[in-house]
Motif scaffolding. Structure first.
Motif, PDB file in Angstrom:
ATOM      1  N   ASP A 156       0.836  -1.205   0.000  1.00  0.00           N
ATOM      2  CA  ASP A 156       0.000   0.000   0.000  1.00  0.00           C
ATOM      3  C   ASP A 156       0.867   1.250   0.000  1.00  0.00           C
ATOM      4  O   ASP A 156       0.664   2.161  -0.807  1.00  0.00           O
ATOM      5  CB  ASP A 156      -0.931  -0.005   1.219  1.00  0.00           C
ATOM      6  CG  ASP A 156      -1.683   1.308   1.354  1.00  0.00           C
ATOM      7  OD1 ASP A 156      -2.495   1.623   0.455  1.00  0.00           O
ATOM      8  OD2 ASP A 156      -1.443   2.030   2.347  1.00  0.00           O
ATOM      9  N   LYS A 157       1.837   1.300   0.896  1.00  0.00           N
ATOM     10  CA  LYS A 157       2.684   2.494   1.001  1.00  0.00           C
ATOM     11  C   LYS A 157       3.581   2.644  -0.226  1.00  0.00           C
ATOM     12  O   LYS A 157       3.825   3.753  -0.694  1.00  0.00           O
ATOM     13  CB  LYS A 157       3.478   2.448   2.298  1.00  0.00           C
ATOM     14  CG  LYS A 157       2.549   2.643   3.492  1.00  0.00           C
ATOM     15  CD  LYS A 157       3.193   2.386   4.814  1.00  0.00           C
ATOM     16  CE  LYS A 157       2.138   2.589   5.892  1.00  0.00           C
ATOM     17  NZ  LYS A 157       2.519   2.032   7.164  1.00  0.00           N
ATOM     18  N   ARG A 175       1.398   4.046  -2.925  1.00  0.00           N
ATOM     19  CA  ARG A 175       1.137   5.461  -2.638  1.00  0.00           C
ATOM     20  C   ARG A 175       2.368   6.306  -2.940  1.00  0.00           C
ATOM     21  O   ARG A 175       2.250   7.421  -3.462  1.00  0.00           O
ATOM     22  CB  ARG A 175       0.669   5.632  -1.190  1.00  0.00           C
ATOM     23  CG  ARG A 175      -0.751   5.087  -0.994  1.00  0.00           C
ATOM     24  CD  ARG A 175      -1.238   5.085   0.436  1.00  0.00           C
ATOM     25  NE  ARG A 175      -0.857   6.247   1.195  1.00  0.00           N
ATOM     26  CZ  ARG A 175      -0.613   6.222   2.518  1.00  0.00           C
ATOM     27  NH1 ARG A 175      -0.742   5.096   3.196  1.00  0.00           N
ATOM     28  NH2 ARG A 175      -0.269   7.315   3.145  1.00  0.00           N
ATOM     29  N   ASN A 217       2.687   6.860  -6.581  1.00  0.00           N
ATOM     30  CA  ASN A 217       1.668   7.810  -7.040  1.00  0.00           C
ATOM     31  C   ASN A 217       1.870   9.219  -6.490  1.00  0.00           C
ATOM     32  O   ASN A 217       1.070  10.104  -6.749  1.00  0.00           O
ATOM     33  CB  ASN A 217       0.275   7.312  -6.658  1.00  0.00           C
ATOM     34  CG  ASN A 217      -0.115   6.078  -7.438  1.00  0.00           C
ATOM     35  OD1 ASN A 217       0.288   5.915  -8.581  1.00  0.00           O
ATOM     36  ND2 ASN A 217      -0.874   5.197  -6.825  1.00  0.00           N
ATOM     37  N   SER A 221       1.832  10.240  -3.264  1.00  0.00           N
ATOM     38  CA  SER A 221       1.083  10.617  -2.054  1.00  0.00           C
ATOM     39  C   SER A 221       1.710  10.068  -0.769  1.00  0.00           C
ATOM     40  O   SER A 221       1.079  10.082   0.284  1.00  0.00           O
ATOM     41  CB  SER A 221      -0.380  10.159  -2.168  1.00  0.00           C
ATOM     42  OG  SER A 221      -0.447   8.749  -2.269  1.00  0.00           O
TER      43      SER A 221
END
Length: 129
Positions: free
Chosen positions: A88-89, A92, A95, A97
């Motif tokens: 997930d990180k 992110r 991307n 974020s």
């Protein structure tokens, strides 16, 4: 057995390896080749290549390569929760974020949890200690 110099350079390489990979894969490969000479390695060239690598501008593709190399130490031992959190990180970060520093902190915390002293002592994590 190699020279005392090769032992010193291999220890320095262990410290700088992933930080060099993150900045300049060409220098990383050149150092790996240089260290194959166990009797008379070129110390001046070794440190010049490290300095050259550190001077390179950041590139997300190179950074991602290093992140994935370090993650490779954990992908087969991490829990499903740790894998999901990393993925997930990582996504992110790719991307825009999530910061690279925060992603490295995740990897550093895994290094501590799994007692990966080789990684804990690496200059790759200098920004998160």
């Amino acid at each position: 057995m190699g020279s005392p110099l090769i032992v010193q350079l291999e220890q320095a390489w262990a410290h700088h390896k992933y930080a060099v990979l993150e900045k300049d894969p060409a220098s990383y490969q050149a150092i790996r080749t240089l260290l194959k000479n166990k009797q008379d390695p070129d110390q001046v060239l070794f440190y010049a290549l490290i300095e050259k690598a550190y001077a390179q501008p950041d590139q997300i593709g190179r950074q991602n390569n290093a992140v994935l190399h370090v993650w490779g130490y954990f992908k087969n031992v991490a829990t499903s929760e740790e894998k999901a959190a990393f993925e997930d990180k990582h996504s992110r970060w790719l991307n825009g974020s999530f910061s690279l520093t925060d992603l490295k902190k995740v990897l550093y915390d895994l290094s501590v949890s799994y007692q990966m002293d080789y990684l804990i002592n690496s200059s790759y994590f200098d920004s998160v200690r």
